[in-house]
Design a protein around this motif. Sequence first.
Motif, mmCIF file in Angstrom:
data_model
loop_
_atom_site.group_PDB
_atom_site.id
_atom_site.type_symbol
_atom_site.label_atom_id
_atom_site.label_comp_id
_atom_site.label_asym_id
_atom_site.label_seq_id
_atom_site.Cartn_x
_atom_site.Cartn_y
_atom_site.Cartn_z
ATOM 1 N N GLU A 59 0.832 -1.207 0.000
ATOM 2 C CA GLU A 59 0.000 0.000 0.000
ATOM 3 C C GLU A 59 0.869 1.260 0.000
ATOM 4 N N PRO A 60 0.864 2.034 -1.090
ATOM 5 C CA PRO A 60 1.723 3.223 -1.162
ATOM 6 C C PRO A 60 1.282 4.357 -0.246
ATOM 7 N N ALA A 61 -0.020 4.399 0.072
ATOM 8 C CA ALA A 61 -0.536 5.505 0.893
ATOM 9 C C ALA A 61 -0.512 5.182 2.390
ATOM 10 N N LEU A 62 0.087 4.067 2.793
ATOM 11 C CA LEU A 62 0.096 3.671 4.202
ATOM 12 C C LEU A 62 0.925 4.647 5.022
ATOM 13 N N ASP A 63 0.389 5.067 6.151
ATOM 14 C CA ASP A 63 1.101 5.979 7.052
ATOM 15 C C ASP A 63 2.433 5.368 7.453
ATOM 16 N N ASN A 64 3.468 6.187 7.481
ATOM 17 C CA ASN A 64 4.806 5.699 7.818
ATOM 18 C C ASN A 64 4.863 5.065 9.206
ATOM 19 N N THR A 65 3.992 5.520 10.105
ATOM 20 C CA THR A 65 3.946 4.927 11.441
ATOM 21 C C THR A 65 3.660 3.440 11.353
ATOM 22 N N TYR A 66 2.685 3.055 10.524
ATOM 23 C CA TYR A 66 2.358 1.647 10.366
ATOM 24 C C TYR A 66 3.499 0.890 9.691
ATOM 25 N N LYS A 67 4.139 1.516 8.734
ATOM 26 C CA LYS A 67 5.258 0.851 8.062
ATOM 27 C C LYS A 67 6.351 0.468 9.056
ATOM 28 N N ARG A 68 6.609 1.336 9.997
ATOM 29 C CA ARG A 68 7.656 1.064 10.993
ATOM 30 C C ARG A 68 7.216 -0.009 11.990
ATOM 31 N N PHE A 69 5.979 0.086 12.473
ATOM 32 C CA PHE A 69 5.511 -0.911 13.440
ATOM 33 C C PHE A 69 5.360 -2.288 12.792
ATOM 34 N N LEU A 70 5.120 -2.342 11.493
ATOM 35 C CA LEU A 70 5.014 -3.622 10.801
ATOM 36 C C LEU A 70 6.344 -4.367 10.764
ATOM 37 N N GLN A 71 7.440 -3.693 11.100
ATOM 38 C CA GLN A 71 8.748 -4.343 11.112
ATOM 39 C C GLN A 71 8.915 -5.308 12.284
ATOM 40 N N ASP A 72 8.089 -5.164 13.298
ATOM 41 C CA ASP A 72 8.175 -6.072 14.440
ATOM 42 C C ASP A 72 7.159 -7.200 14.266
ATOM 43 N N ASP A 73 7.588 -8.431 14.507
ATOM 44 C CA ASP A 73 6.731 -9.596 14.286
ATOM 45 C C ASP A 73 5.433 -9.530 15.091
ATOM 46 N N PHE A 74 5.528 -9.159 16.358
ATOM 47 C CA PHE A 74 4.351 -9.173 17.237
ATOM 48 C C PHE A 74 3.381 -8.051 16.880
ATOM 49 N N LEU A 75 3.904 -6.850 16.667
ATOM 50 C CA LEU A 75 3.038 -5.725 16.315
ATOM 51 C C LEU A 75 2.429 -5.924 14.931
ATOM 52 N N ARG A 76 3.191 -6.519 14.044
ATOM 53 C CA ARG A 76 2.668 -6.841 12.705
ATOM 54 C C ARG A 76 1.458 -7.771 12.829
ATOM 55 N N GLN A 77 1.584 -8.768 13.684
ATOM 56 C CA GLN A 77 0.486 -9.711 13.858
ATOM 57 C C GLN A 77 -0.751 -9.017 14.423
ATOM 58 N N PHE A 78 -0.572 -8.111 15.387
ATOM 59 C CA PHE A 78 -1.719 -7.382 15.943
ATOM 60 C C PHE A 78 -2.397 -6.521 14.878
ATOM 61 N N LEU A 79 -1.599 -5.843 14.054
ATOM 62 C CA LEU A 79 -2.172 -4.988 13.011
ATOM 63 C C LEU A 79 -2.936 -5.818 11.982
ATOM 64 N N ILE A 80 -2.363 -6.944 11.609
ATOM 65 C CA ILE A 80 -3.037 -7.816 10.642
ATOM 66 C C ILE A 80 -4.351 -8.324 11.217
ATOM 67 N N ARG A 81 -4.336 -8.731 12.471
ATOM 68 C CA ARG A 81 -5.546 -9.282 13.080
ATOM 69 C C ARG A 81 -6.585 -8.197 13.369
ATOM 70 N N TYR A 82 -6.123 -6.974 13.567
ATOM 71 C CA TYR A 82 -7.069 -5.864 13.691
ATOM 72 C C TYR A 82 -7.869 -5.715 12.399
ATOM 73 N N VAL A 83 -7.176 -5.736 11.255
ATOM 74 C CA VAL A 83 -7.857 -5.614 9.959
ATOM 75 C C VAL A 83 -8.800 -6.791 9.744
ATOM 76 N N LEU A 84 -8.348 -7.992 10.117
ATOM 77 C CA LEU A 84 -9.196 -9.175 9.979
ATOM 78 C C LEU A 84 -10.455 -9.048 10.839
ATOM 79 N N CYS A 85 -10.282 -8.591 12.066
ATOM 80 C CA CYS A 85 -11.426 -8.367 12.960
ATOM 81 C C CYS A 85 -12.389 -7.351 12.350
ATOM 82 N N ASP A 86 -11.857 -6.240 11.879
ATOM 83 C CA ASP A 86 -12.689 -5.178 11.306
ATOM 84 C C ASP A 86 -13.466 -5.682 10.098
#
Length: 623
Positions: free
Chosen positions: A537-564
């Motif tokens: 996603e080119p328009a993704l906020d840089n904050t998310y790009k950085r947090f996605l670098q961590d395995d655990f935070l990446r998993q939470f973000l992915i599961r948040y989208v799945l939940c939503d």
Amino acid sequence: MADAIDGGHLGETEHQGPLAATSNSDHAAFSPGSADPNVVIAQEFQYLVEKSQQLFAGLRDVPPTGRNWQPYFQRTFEVYQKLWKFQQMHRSILENKEYYGLKRWEIGEVASKIGQLYYHYYLRTSETNYLHESCVFYEAVRNRQYFKDVLEANNPALVIKKLRYYARFIVVCLFLNRYDMIRKLMEELTALVDEYTKTFNPNDSEWNVVLSEISTFLEAQKKTTPVDLDGNALIAPSRLQVERTPKYDKDGSTRLRLQEAILVGNYQNQIKFSELTLDMYRLLQSLEREPTLLASSGRRGGPSDDAAAGDKKEEAHNDEAMKPPGVSGGNAVGGDNAATRRTNPHKYLLYRPTFAQLMYYIATTFKDISDNSALLLYLSADGSKRAVKSDQGDSVLSSGYSGGVATAVNVKYARKSPEKAEAEQTPLIHCLHPNDLIPFTRKPMFVIVDSTNSIAFKEFPKVFGQLLVFLMSPTEYPASIKDNTQIGSLFTLFLHAPVKAFAFISDLTEIAKDVWEKCIAQISTVETIIGDLFDKEPALDNTYKRFLQDDFLRQFLIRYVLCDALLHAHNSFKDPQHFPSCFPALVPTIATAPELTSKLQELTVMAGVANLYTIAAPTDAPP
């Protein structure tokens, strides 16, 4: 119930009070200056016992925060290692009443203490292999029946020792998801509590409360775990799977990692055991990788499980087996460097902290994290949003202090009889407001708010321009969905085990095992797709790009989208308060991407619940 299980603190001194008289009188008196080598052995053993108890009791004074705790733990482990090996080498002499009169429950006491040490070392390091070490010793105590005859001693302190052992063993089994063992332990603990109550007629019923808490905790787990067609509970992953760790291209920047996590359980009415709430338990496991024990640890079985071997052929521990963590060759993760490296983030578990306690831990972790590390704050708490007028009119209410999530009320404060005006202020005083967190956003912070007032954090001021994310739960759930107070938080369940959350909102209580395994695989595929959507996603906020670098935070973000995405597709979830939210806002096209919606549609058909969902068939989905 922490007092019942832990004696009020980690450093429970076992030879004080009524027990001291019993244990000391059972042992032979001997002269310190005796030349008899057997007496010298008894004296040395007595010294090691007293030294180990002193060090163990001193652990309660070791600060819960900071980095200076490890040397004291190391020293305690070393003394217990010597004590364990010494009683192993000189068992026949120590059992002789002429020299010492060692009882089997005393051997069990040492093994239980070692198990407790490993458990608390796990809490300090977040290294799950130490849980297995703890379980090894607890299981050995049970298999060799070290505490078998404590009732015959007619000493309630000895029975309480055995009760605490069972409660601690159950906690460790909970963390290891060993439910078959928990069922056996519960049967034995229930029988022991009944016998203890009949024999000693205690004034309180704290152990019956312990049994009730464990039963409620396990029942809540059952309600979110479907069974197969034969009635067997179906298994779902609970920790981060190593093989799913994402790979990144080298871009020259330092990779961000989650270093510290504070897990807060502050709902007034919540499912808990001891000082561990069900939601804290789930988040805790989600912040750990699956244990990867070394092959050598398979032999580290502690005391021999073969009771027929007899007392002359005791524990299978050798010199390597009881080395303290951090001593070369003596722990399951390969020495001090592995313990310090800590591939899992360090966690603080705070059950109903006051505002002052919570701020203390946040400030401490803020001090400890490095510039390229992040702090995760998980708030599971009642909402607090009482509007109070101020001298400045509504300015305070619009500046981040109109409410947030509740913290525990200080006991001394609660004993006062406040005036009416002061009473109206109480909810705001004992509340974590959004702006209370502003000073700590000078470093990367990732916040999960699971509360009836989670949206209070939706418009958070980014004062310092640092990485900052809030994932916020729905504030209400549809009436058609079963009472989620009986299963813990649905939002947290999605972040922990989305396949269980999907089954719960779909009212799937029984499902064929092969279909369940297909659902797990399908959700794993969905999570991979969401991760790819984030990365592309080119328009993704840089904050998310950085947090996605961590395995655990990446998993939470992915599961948040799945939940939503799943909640928006579910026919019962209609109102805005039924859906989660986040700050900063995510690109909406991620949750509605054709490749994602097509896989979610396949999931509902696969599980036989497509009638509960309305998922628009994507027109441009890949074949």
